[in-house]
Design a protein around this motif. Structure first.
Motif, PDB file in Angstrom:
ATOM      1  N   THR A 202      36.475  49.262   6.992  1.00  0.00           N
ATOM      2  CA  THR A 202      36.538  50.251   8.065  1.00  0.00           C
ATOM      3  C   THR A 202      35.981  49.818   9.417  1.00  0.00           C
ATOM      4  OG1 THR A 202      34.456  51.236   7.305  1.00  0.00           O
ATOM      5  CG2 THR A 202      36.516  52.166   6.434  1.00  0.00           C
ATOM      6  N   GLY A 203      35.412  48.625   9.523  1.00  0.00           N
ATOM      7  CA  GLY A 203      34.965  48.182  10.830  1.00  0.00           C
ATOM      8  C   GLY A 203      33.565  47.600  10.811  1.00  0.00           C
ATOM      9  N   ALA A 204      33.253  46.858  11.858  1.00  0.00           N
ATOM     10  CA  ALA A 204      31.992  46.120  11.948  1.00  0.00           C
ATOM     11  C   ALA A 204      30.834  47.077  12.217  1.00  0.00           C
ATOM     12  CB  ALA A 204      32.075  45.065  13.039  1.00  0.00           C
ATOM     13  N   ALA A 205      30.034  47.343  11.185  1.00  0.00           N
ATOM     14  CA  ALA A 205      28.968  48.346  11.296  1.00  0.00           C
ATOM     15  C   ALA A 205      27.737  47.848  12.023  1.00  0.00           C
ATOM     16  CB  ALA A 205      28.582  48.838   9.898  1.00  0.00           C
ATOM     17  N   THR A 206      27.558  46.530  12.107  1.00  0.00           N
ATOM     18  CA  THR A 206      26.403  45.992  12.840  1.00  0.00           C
ATOM     19  C   THR A 206      26.820  45.087  13.987  1.00  0.00           C
ATOM     20  OG1 THR A 206      26.128  43.986  11.495  1.00  0.00           O
ATOM     21  CG2 THR A 206      25.059  45.989  10.700  1.00  0.00           C
ATOM     22  N   GLY A 207      28.129  44.964  14.219  1.00  0.00           N
ATOM     23  CA  GLY A 207      28.631  44.068  15.247  1.00  0.00           C
ATOM     24  C   GLY A 207      29.370  42.893  14.645  1.00  0.00           C
ATOM     25  N   ILE A 208      29.791  41.982  15.508  1.00  0.00           N
ATOM     26  CA  ILE A 208      30.551  40.794  15.129  1.00  0.00           C
ATOM     27  C   ILE A 208      29.627  39.597  15.319  1.00  0.00           C
ATOM     28  CG2 ILE A 208      32.600  39.399  15.621  1.00  0.00           C
ATOM     29  CD1 ILE A 208      33.839  41.986  16.825  1.00  0.00           C
ATOM     30  N   HIS A 209      29.357  38.865  14.226  1.00  0.00           N
ATOM     31  CA  HIS A 209      28.314  37.839  14.245  1.00  0.00           C
ATOM     32  C   HIS A 209      28.939  36.476  13.953  1.00  0.00           C
ATOM     33  CE1 HIS A 209      25.720  41.334  14.203  1.00  0.00           C
ATOM     34  NE2 HIS A 209      26.361  41.746  13.124  1.00  0.00           N
ATOM     35  N   ASP A 210      29.046  35.650  15.005  1.00  0.00           N
ATOM     36  CA  ASP A 210      29.656  34.334  14.862  1.00  0.00           C
ATOM     37  C   ASP A 210      28.919  33.508  13.817  1.00  0.00           C
ATOM     38  OD1 ASP A 210      31.108  35.273  16.974  1.00  0.00           O
ATOM     39  OD2 ASP A 210      30.697  33.598  18.309  1.00  0.00           O
ATOM     40  N   ILE A 211      29.688  32.715  13.066  1.00  0.00           N
ATOM     41  CA  ILE A 211      29.099  31.853  12.047  1.00  0.00           C
ATOM     42  C   ILE A 211      29.817  30.516  12.046  1.00  0.00           C
ATOM     43  CG2 ILE A 211      30.580  32.670  10.142  1.00  0.00           C
ATOM     44  CD1 ILE A 211      27.991  32.555   8.382  1.00  0.00           C
ATOM     45  N   LEU A 212      29.057  29.442  11.815  1.00  0.00           N
ATOM     46  CA  LEU A 212      29.573  28.082  11.800  1.00  0.00           C
ATOM     47  C   LEU A 212      29.386  27.470  10.415  1.00  0.00           C
ATOM     48  CD1 LEU A 212      27.977  26.843  15.153  1.00  0.00           C
ATOM     49  CD2 LEU A 212      30.389  27.436  14.788  1.00  0.00           C
ATOM     50  N   PRO A 213      30.184  26.452  10.077  1.00  0.00           N
ATOM     51  CA  PRO A 213      29.982  25.781   8.791  1.00  0.00           C
ATOM     52  C   PRO A 213      28.532  25.331   8.625  1.00  0.00           C
ATOM     53  CG  PRO A 213      32.027  25.039   9.795  1.00  0.00           C
ATOM     54  CD  PRO A 213      31.330  25.874  10.835  1.00  0.00           C
ATOM     55  N   GLY A 214      27.995  25.585   7.455  1.00  0.00           N
ATOM     56  CA  GLY A 214      26.621  25.224   7.165  1.00  0.00           C
ATOM     57  C   GLY A 214      25.633  26.357   7.356  1.00  0.00           C
ATOM     58  N   GLN A 215      26.018  27.400   8.087  1.00  0.00           N
ATOM     59  CA  GLN A 215      25.112  28.523   8.300  1.00  0.00           C
ATOM     60  C   GLN A 215      25.187  29.505   7.134  1.00  0.00           C
ATOM     61  OE1 GLN A 215      26.328  29.877  12.329  1.00  0.00           O
ATOM     62  NE2 GLN A 215      24.298  29.193  12.995  1.00  0.00           N
ATOM     63  N   ARG A 216      24.097  30.265   6.977  1.00  0.00           N
ATOM     64  CA  ARG A 216      24.015  31.280   5.939  1.00  0.00           C
ATOM     65  C   ARG A 216      23.964  32.661   6.579  1.00  0.00           C
ATOM     66  NH1 ARG A 216      23.304  29.438   0.977  1.00  0.00           N
ATOM     67  NH2 ARG A 216      22.752  31.529   0.258  1.00  0.00           N
ATOM     68  N   ALA A 217      24.546  33.633   5.899  1.00  0.00           N
ATOM     69  CA  ALA A 217      24.537  35.015   6.368  1.00  0.00           C
ATOM     70  C   ALA A 217      23.969  35.915   5.277  1.00  0.00           C
ATOM     71  CB  ALA A 217      25.951  35.470   6.724  1.00  0.00           C
ATOM     72  N   LEU A 218      23.262  36.936   5.706  1.00  0.00           N
ATOM     73  CA  LEU A 218      22.761  37.970   4.808  1.00  0.00           C
ATOM     74  C   LEU A 218      23.064  39.317   5.437  1.00  0.00           C
ATOM     75  CD1 LEU A 218      21.024  39.007   2.389  1.00  0.00           C
ATOM     76  CD2 LEU A 218      19.054  38.859   3.919  1.00  0.00           C
TER      77      LEU A 218
ATOM     78  N   ASP B 256      20.741  49.211   3.574  1.00  0.00           N
ATOM     79  CA  ASP B 256      19.474  49.859   3.251  1.00  0.00           C
ATOM     80  C   ASP B 256      19.615  50.780   2.047  1.00  0.00           C
ATOM     81  OD1 ASP B 256      18.258  48.584   5.445  1.00  0.00           O
ATOM     82  OD2 ASP B 256      18.944  50.156   6.810  1.00  0.00           O
ATOM     83  N   GLY B 257      18.823  50.493   1.006  1.00  0.00           N
ATOM     84  CA  GLY B 257      18.840  51.283  -0.215  1.00  0.00           C
ATOM     85  C   GLY B 257      19.995  50.996  -1.145  1.00  0.00           C
ATOM     86  N   LEU B 258      20.886  50.091  -0.754  1.00  0.00           N
ATOM     87  CA  LEU B 258      22.089  49.836  -1.563  1.00  0.00           C
ATOM     88  C   LEU B 258      22.222  48.381  -1.997  1.00  0.00           C
ATOM     89  CD1 LEU B 258      24.625  51.953   0.519  1.00  0.00           C
ATOM     90  CD2 LEU B 258      23.614  52.570  -1.698  1.00  0.00           C
ATOM     91  N   GLY B 259      21.452  47.488  -1.406  1.00  0.00           N
ATOM     92  CA  GLY B 259      21.516  46.091  -1.806  1.00  0.00           C
ATOM     93  C   GLY B 259      21.916  45.160  -0.684  1.00  0.00           C
ATOM     94  N   ASP B 260      21.857  43.860  -0.999  1.00  0.00           N
ATOM     95  CA  ASP B 260      22.165  42.803  -0.038  1.00  0.00           C
ATOM     96  C   ASP B 260      23.374  42.007  -0.505  1.00  0.00           C
ATOM     97  OD1 ASP B 260      19.833  43.581   1.237  1.00  0.00           O
ATOM     98  OD2 ASP B 260      18.621  41.945   0.396  1.00  0.00           O
ATOM     99  N   LEU B 261      24.108  41.466   0.460  1.00  0.00           N
ATOM    100  CA  LEU B 261      25.191  40.528   0.196  1.00  0.00           C
ATOM    101  C   LEU B 261      24.916  39.286   1.025  1.00  0.00           C
ATOM    102  CD1 LEU B 261      28.245  42.953   0.350  1.00  0.00           C
ATOM    103  CD2 LEU B 261      27.104  42.094  -1.697  1.00  0.00           C
ATOM    104  N   ALA B 262      24.950  38.103   0.377  1.00  0.00           N
ATOM    105  CA  ALA B 262      24.568  36.878   1.071  1.00  0.00           C
ATOM    106  C   ALA B 262      25.534  35.759   0.737  1.00  0.00           C
ATOM    107  CB  ALA B 262      23.144  36.473   0.690  1.00  0.00           C
ATOM    108  N   GLY B 263      25.661  34.825   1.666  1.00  0.00           N
ATOM    109  CA  GLY B 263      26.528  33.684   1.417  1.00  0.00           C
ATOM    110  C   GLY B 263      26.403  32.642   2.505  1.00  0.00           C
TER     111      GLY B 263
END
Length: 279
Positions: free
Chosen positions: A240-256, A260-267
């Motif tokens: 449904t859309g970017a709830a925290t914004g659009i966050h650029d990512i490059l090869p080798g970087q990690r995202a989390l 809140d209250g529902l869990g984390d997704l990381a990669g």
């Protein structure tokens, strides 16, 4: 005498642009610029998207919805856009799964926190007047998730929403996390989240960061899909859309992405490889 583009020529232009985008995505090769004349309207952009979907040749299992920036709403006549989620780019996550983000070097890639609906029923064919309440009646479940925005074109967002639409809505993958069982009983203000890239918080927001909330985004997808002759079906996902914004990512970087209250997704992000070994 000024030449007027015929419908046949317009279709041929759409296919030519779509083929260049599809070939670049398959080869994991960045494009130096937009591969053709810029689309002049959303309808022209969706015609190119339709051509690219046909060339990609894979089932569409859902749609991503993105917001159109305020400055573009009046010229384009809409406040959101949509792009396909293909079978190979849709991942259903189990607890503890690490997300992997394939990034085309020299292209565009970003991570977005998302609230994702799964439909229980088909939309009514031809109906294009869904509101949030009507849309909610079609929902099977709501999930936390992540969208990987991605394109071979590094400047895709700078060139405007019509350009975004023309290249699959700038989508490279959707990752569906745990279901939120009691979402119908909670106010949207309770749904908040944040995103970190390499341990640095890059955005915070939530469901109300989306104009009208997630159900307004779902209603848009139902209505736009109907007008395109692509009514949404049971089992499809709608991101449904970017709830925290659009966050650029490059090869080798990690995202989390923390919900809140529902869990984390990381990669982590890695360099995308050609889909065809001969590309």
């Amino acid at each position: 005498m000024k030449h007027t583009t015929t419908p046949i020529e317009a279709h041929e232009d759409s296919v030519a642009v779509a083929r260049r985008f599809v070939d670049a995505r398959r080869a994991a090769r960045a494009l130096p610029g937009y591969p053709g004349a810029l689309p002049r309207s959303l309808d022209e952009a969706y015609a190119r998207q339709d051509a690219a979907i046909a060339l990609w040749g894979e089932p569409v299992l859902g749609w991503k919805v993105g917001r159109i920036p305020d400055a573009w709403i009046a010229p384009l006549g809409e406040d959101r856009l949509m792009g396909p989620v293909f079978e190979s780019r849709l991942q259903w996550l189990e607890a503890g799964d690490e997300l992997t983000f394939p990034v085309i070097r020299g292209g565009f890639a970003a991570v977005e926190a998302e609230y994702i609906f799964v439909l229980a029923r088909d939309a009514e064919p031809g109906r294009s007047d869904y509101g949030p309440i009507d849309a909610a009646e079609l929902v099977r479940s709501l999930h936390i998730g992540v969208e990987l925005a991605g394109s071979p074109l590094a400047t895709i967002n700078e060139l405007g929403p019509a350009v975004v639409v023309s290249d699959f809505g700038n989508n490279a993958g959707v990752y569906v996390g745990r279901a939120i069982d009691d979402w119908r009983d909670r106010p949207w203000s309770r749904f908040t989240c944040a995103t970190w890239i390499d341990g640095r918080q890059t955005g915070r927001g939530g469901a109300l960061s989306l104009p009208g909330g997630p159900l307004a985004a779902l209603a848009f997808a139902l209505n736009r899909g109907a007008r395109r002759g692509l009514p949404l079906k049971a089992g499809m996902v709608v991101s449904t859309g970017a709830a925290t914004g659009i966050h650029d990512i490059l090869p080798g970087q990690r995202a989390l992405v923390g919900f809140d209250g529902l869990g984390d997704l990381a990669g982590r992000a890695f360099t995308a490889l050609p889909l065809d070994a001969s590309a």
